[in-house]
Design a protein around this motif. Structure first.
Motif, PDB file in Angstrom:
ATOM      1  N   ALA A 183       0.836  -1.204   0.000  1.00  0.00           N
ATOM      2  CA  ALA A 183       0.000   0.000   0.000  1.00  0.00           C
ATOM      3  C   ALA A 183       0.868   1.250   0.000  1.00  0.00           C
ATOM      4  CB  ALA A 183      -0.926  -0.004   1.217  1.00  0.00           C
ATOM      5  N   GLU A 184       1.926   1.239   0.796  1.00  0.00           N
ATOM      6  CA  GLU A 184       2.781   2.434   0.887  1.00  0.00           C
ATOM      7  C   GLU A 184       3.657   2.610  -0.340  1.00  0.00           C
ATOM      8  OE1 GLU A 184       4.312   1.718   4.808  1.00  0.00           O
ATOM      9  OE2 GLU A 184       2.260   1.932   5.555  1.00  0.00           O
ATOM     10  N   ALA A 185       3.934   1.502  -1.034  1.00  0.00           N
ATOM     11  CA  ALA A 185       4.643   1.638  -2.308  1.00  0.00           C
ATOM     12  C   ALA A 185       3.759   2.354  -3.333  1.00  0.00           C
ATOM     13  CB  ALA A 185       5.054   0.260  -2.822  1.00  0.00           C
ATOM     14  N   TRP A 186       2.463   1.995  -3.370  1.00  0.00           N
ATOM     15  CA  TRP A 186       1.529   2.682  -4.273  1.00  0.00           C
ATOM     16  C   TRP A 186       1.314   4.127  -3.844  1.00  0.00           C
ATOM     17  CZ3 TRP A 186       0.668   1.024  -8.844  1.00  0.00           C
ATOM     18  CH2 TRP A 186       0.594  -0.339  -9.133  1.00  0.00           C
ATOM     19  N   LEU A 187       1.246   4.342  -2.535  1.00  0.00           N
ATOM     20  CA  LEU A 187       1.061   5.708  -2.033  1.00  0.00           C
ATOM     21  C   LEU A 187       2.248   6.593  -2.407  1.00  0.00           C
ATOM     22  CD1 LEU A 187      -0.500   7.801  -0.386  1.00  0.00           C
ATOM     23  CD2 LEU A 187       0.592   6.884   1.686  1.00  0.00           C
ATOM     24  N   LEU A 188       3.451   6.029  -2.332  1.00  0.00           N
ATOM     25  CA  LEU A 188       4.644   6.798  -2.715  1.00  0.00           C
ATOM     26  C   LEU A 188       4.582   7.176  -4.189  1.00  0.00           C
ATOM     27  CD1 LEU A 188       7.432   7.967  -2.152  1.00  0.00           C
ATOM     28  CD2 LEU A 188       8.403   5.685  -2.537  1.00  0.00           C
ATOM     29  N   ARG A 189       4.174   6.241  -5.033  1.00  0.00           N
ATOM     30  CA  ARG A 189       4.046   6.567  -6.464  1.00  0.00           C
ATOM     31  C   ARG A 189       3.001   7.662  -6.666  1.00  0.00           C
ATOM     32  NH1 ARG A 189       3.154   1.918 -10.606  1.00  0.00           N
ATOM     33  NH2 ARG A 189       3.530   3.714 -11.964  1.00  0.00           N
ATOM     34  N   GLY A 243      -3.702   5.277   7.547  1.00  0.00           N
ATOM     35  CA  GLY A 243      -3.246   3.892   7.506  1.00  0.00           C
ATOM     36  C   GLY A 243      -1.743   3.791   7.638  1.00  0.00           C
ATOM     37  N   THR A 244      -1.018   4.722   6.996  1.00  0.00           N
ATOM     38  CA  THR A 244       0.440   4.733   7.113  1.00  0.00           C
ATOM     39  C   THR A 244       0.869   5.049   8.538  1.00  0.00           C
ATOM     40  OG1 THR A 244       0.659   5.426   4.808  1.00  0.00           O
ATOM     41  CG2 THR A 244       2.547   5.820   6.244  1.00  0.00           C
ATOM     42  N   ARG A 245       0.171   5.966   9.186  1.00  0.00           N
ATOM     43  CA  ARG A 245       0.485   6.300  10.581  1.00  0.00           C
ATOM     44  C   ARG A 245       0.339   5.050  11.468  1.00  0.00           C
ATOM     45  NH1 ARG A 245       0.517  10.922  13.618  1.00  0.00           N
ATOM     46  NH2 ARG A 245      -0.408  12.159  11.931  1.00  0.00           N
ATOM     47  N   ARG A 246      -0.763   4.330  11.303  1.00  0.00           N
ATOM     48  CA  ARG A 246      -0.979   3.136  12.126  1.00  0.00           C
ATOM     49  C   ARG A 246       0.093   2.080  11.861  1.00  0.00           C
ATOM     50  NH1 ARG A 246      -6.287   4.329  10.466  1.00  0.00           N
ATOM     51  NH2 ARG A 246      -6.197   2.703   8.847  1.00  0.00           N
ATOM     52  N   LEU A 273       8.960   8.185   1.440  1.00  0.00           N
ATOM     53  CA  LEU A 273       7.529   8.427   1.619  1.00  0.00           C
ATOM     54  C   LEU A 273       7.289   9.563   2.598  1.00  0.00           C
ATOM     55  CD1 LEU A 273       4.573   7.606   1.139  1.00  0.00           C
ATOM     56  CD2 LEU A 273       4.853   5.895   2.954  1.00  0.00           C
ATOM     57  N   LEU A 274       8.016   9.538   3.705  1.00  0.00           N
ATOM     58  CA  LEU A 274       7.796  10.537   4.750  1.00  0.00           C
ATOM     59  C   LEU A 274       8.288  11.920   4.344  1.00  0.00           C
ATOM     60  CD1 LEU A 274       8.795   8.404   7.867  1.00  0.00           C
ATOM     61  CD2 LEU A 274       6.495   9.001   7.108  1.00  0.00           C
ATOM     62  N   HIS A 329       7.342  13.552   1.869  1.00  0.00           N
ATOM     63  CA  HIS A 329       6.242  14.325   1.291  1.00  0.00           C
ATOM     64  C   HIS A 329       5.508  15.098   2.393  1.00  0.00           C
ATOM     65  CE1 HIS A 329       6.314  12.996  -2.894  1.00  0.00           C
ATOM     66  NE2 HIS A 329       6.739  11.828  -2.433  1.00  0.00           N
ATOM     67  N   ARG A 330       5.066  16.300   2.053  1.00  0.00           N
ATOM     68  CA  ARG A 330       4.489  17.194   3.052  1.00  0.00           C
ATOM     69  C   ARG A 330       3.251  16.608   3.710  1.00  0.00           C
ATOM     70  NH1 ARG A 330       0.196  19.748   0.514  1.00  0.00           N
ATOM     71  NH2 ARG A 330       0.221  19.709  -1.779  1.00  0.00           N
ATOM     72  N   GLU A 331       2.534  15.741   3.004  1.00  0.00           N
ATOM     73  CA  GLU A 331       1.330  15.151   3.581  1.00  0.00           C
ATOM     74  C   GLU A 331       1.635  14.273   4.790  1.00  0.00           C
ATOM     75  OE1 GLU A 331       0.511  16.033  -0.729  1.00  0.00           O
ATOM     76  OE2 GLU A 331       2.146  15.141   0.434  1.00  0.00           O
ATOM     77  N   LEU A 332       2.874  13.797   4.888  1.00  0.00           N
ATOM     78  CA  LEU A 332       3.260  12.914   5.989  1.00  0.00           C
ATOM     79  C   LEU A 332       4.269  13.573   6.923  1.00  0.00           C
ATOM     80  CD1 LEU A 332       2.792  10.919   3.261  1.00  0.00           C
ATOM     81  CD2 LEU A 332       3.053   9.229   5.064  1.00  0.00           C
ATOM     82  N   ALA A 333       4.378  14.902   6.834  1.00  0.00           N
ATOM     83  CA  ALA A 333       5.375  15.604   7.648  1.00  0.00           C
ATOM     84  C   ALA A 333       5.136  15.405   9.143  1.00  0.00           C
ATOM     85  CB  ALA A 333       5.372  17.094   7.300  1.00  0.00           C
ATOM     86  N   LEU A 334       3.885  15.448   9.569  1.00  0.00           N
ATOM     87  CA  LEU A 334       3.598  15.269  10.997  1.00  0.00           C
ATOM     88  C   LEU A 334       3.949  13.859  11.463  1.00  0.00           C
ATOM     89  CD1 LEU A 334       0.204  17.180  11.394  1.00  0.00           C
ATOM     90  CD2 LEU A 334       2.485  17.901  12.139  1.00  0.00           C
ATOM     91  N   ILE A 335       3.645  12.876  10.628  1.00  0.00           N
ATOM     92  CA  ILE A 335       3.999  11.494  10.976  1.00  0.00           C
ATOM     93  C   ILE A 335       5.510  11.365  11.086  1.00  0.00           C
ATOM     94  CG2 ILE A 335       3.902   9.094  10.217  1.00  0.00           C
ATOM     95  CD1 ILE A 335       1.316   9.713   8.793  1.00  0.00           C
TER      96      ILE A 335
END
Length: 472
Positions: A82-88, A114-117, A145-146, A148-154
């Motif tokens: 899932a995270e490989a697809w999210l990265l793409r 989902g990535t956070r969990r 992956l991290l 990217h700004r969408e995952l900056a807080l994570i």
């Protein structure tokens, strides 16, 4: 004008072909690939609104597909996929600077959650167990992956969690340090320093050395080259497990060898094949038709109805064959002979360095032997028919080749120093904690007996410890 029309037609045909291929890919659900072809089309026609709109549509469908694939993998329990697809998805969204509709924004938030969990389990669990180095290694793997700004807080939360885990583990490890365990205390010093925590640095262990010195020379090197060689090998030694800035003993490495460049030149006669078109005379048969006149009598009826005769001229045809000379050409193989100099050059290097680092063993020795031979012709002759043009060989400069060999020796020197340490201090079947820490100083994977001892205190982090010694 005709030329411009031809060019325009060629461009139009090329665009039509590309667009057809892109549309075919889109029909197969390969939207990312189709959008990439539209990029090429728009580079050719940057103001074509139809192409721009079509590309935007493909990009939107591509992003929806990528995010959907991530969602499906997550529902199937495959978080890594899932995270490989999210990265793409995020990479393409950033590259395309695309705006998302409400549905995609909602799906993206679900995937971020989902990535956070997943990372709470993947990184958080070892961090909470005190395995900070293991958690950090996993976090590094997820860094693309991290980022990217969408995952900056994570990313920030995970980094803070790992750092706190490292600080807590440092406090625990400091309590297990003893004065008679200099290598273990060095490990704790480096471990705590990695997490920006204080731990006292122990006195230099007796196995460690200070800066090396060198005796002997490599024949053929000038003073600057000799100094560069010694500096490169000193750099390798001071990055090895054998070195400590406070080491009192200074190893004296012997250094010997030879570097020579041999050159040779002698005249040679070369030949180049070529073909000459030579004229010759041949005969060719030709045929012509000739009409010859003759007189004959013919009957005719005059105006009064009487039959009369008269003489008329008629023609008879016959063919005539004759031979004519013609000029023809035949290809005759020739050779063009010319004189040149055959130049040759050969670099040879041999370097050996030796020292006793472990009194229980034989000398540590590293050697390098290599050579490079090159040859070519030099001349100023031009003979177009035989494809002969002036030549000058482009030989490798001695300084450039020597620089590459010195760097290769440094790499081998560094690798063999680590292996020599491992052979000296990792081969004992039973190790104490201090001996296991000493073994890890090699900066490479430790054998199982050392890993078991370190695991009793460090747990899963035992396999990550050698990285703490990868640099001085």
């Amino acid at each position: 004008m005709a030329r411009l029309l031809l060019v325009s037609l060629l461009v139009l045909c090329a665009c039509t072909t590309l667009r057809g291929r892109a549309d075919s890919l889109a029909q197969k659900g390969m939207f990312v690939e189709a959008a990439a072809i539209y990029d090429d089309l728009i580079r050719q026609s940057p103001y074509d609104q139809e192409l721009l709109l079509a590309r935007e549509g493909l990009r939107a469908r591509a992003l929806a597909q990528l995010l959907s694939n991530a969602r499906e993998a997550r529902l199937e329990g495959d978080d890594e996929e899932a995270e490989a697809w999210l990265l793409r998805f995020l990479n393409h969204r950033t590259a395309w600077n695309s705006k998302l509709n409400g549905g995609l924004e909602s799906s993206l938030r679900e995937e971020v959650d989902g990535t956070r969990r997943h990372l709470q389990r993947l990184v958080g669990n070892p961090a909470r167990q005190g395995h900070a180095l293991t958690a950090e290694q996993t976090l590094r793997r997820k860094q693309p992956l991290l980022a990217h700004r969408e995952l900056a807080l994570i990313s920030r939360d995970m980094e803070w969690l790992v750092l706190q885990s490292g600080k807590t583990s440092c406090q625990r490890l400091r309590d297990t340090s003893t004065d008679d365990s200099p290598h273990w205390r060095e490990l704790v010093f480096r471990y705590c320093g990695h997490w920006r925590e204080y731990a006292p640095r122990p006195a230099t262990a007796p196995e460690l050395f200070g800066p090396p010195s060198w005796t002997g020379t490599v024949e053929g090197l000038d003073e600057a080259q000799q100094a560069q060689l010694e500096a490169r090998l000193t750099q390798a030694f001071e990055s090895s497990p054998w070195f400590a800035p406070g080491g009192s003993a200074r190893p004296v490495f012997s250094l010997e060898g030879r570097f020579v460049t041999q050159r040779d030149s002698h005249p040679v006669e070369l030949t180049a094949p070529w073909t000459e078109s030579v004229p010759y005379t041949d005969h060719e048969d030709r045929t012509e038709t000739i009409e010859e006149p003759y007189e004959a009598e013919e009957e005719y009826t005059d105006s009064k109805g009487k039959t009369k005769t008269r003489k008329v001229t008629k023609y008879t045809k016959h063919t005539h064959t004759y031979s004519v000379p013609v000029t023809r050409y035949r290809d005759v193989p020739r050779t063009f002979e010319y004189h040149a100099l055959r130049l040759s050059q050969a670099h040879h290097v041999t370097v050996a360095s030796s020292v006793v680092l472990d009194a229980r063993r034989g000398p540590f020795t590293v050697t390098l032997q290599d050579q490079l031979s090159e040859s070519g012709h030099e001349h100023d002759v031009t003979f177009t028919e035989g494809n002969v043009r002036p030549q000058r060989p482009n030989f490798t400069l001695a300084e450039v080749w020597l620089e590459a060999k010195v760097e290769a020796l440094r790499v081998a020197f560094s690798r063999q120093l680590a292996e020599h340490w491992r052979e000296s201090y990792c081969s004992t079947p039973s190790l104490t904690l201090d001996e296991a820490a000493r073994c890890a100083r090699a900066g490479i994977a430790v054998p199982i007996q050392a890993s078991r001892v370190l695991s009793d205190i460090l747990g899963a982090d035992a396999t990550q410890v050698p990285a703490l010694f990868a640099s001085p």
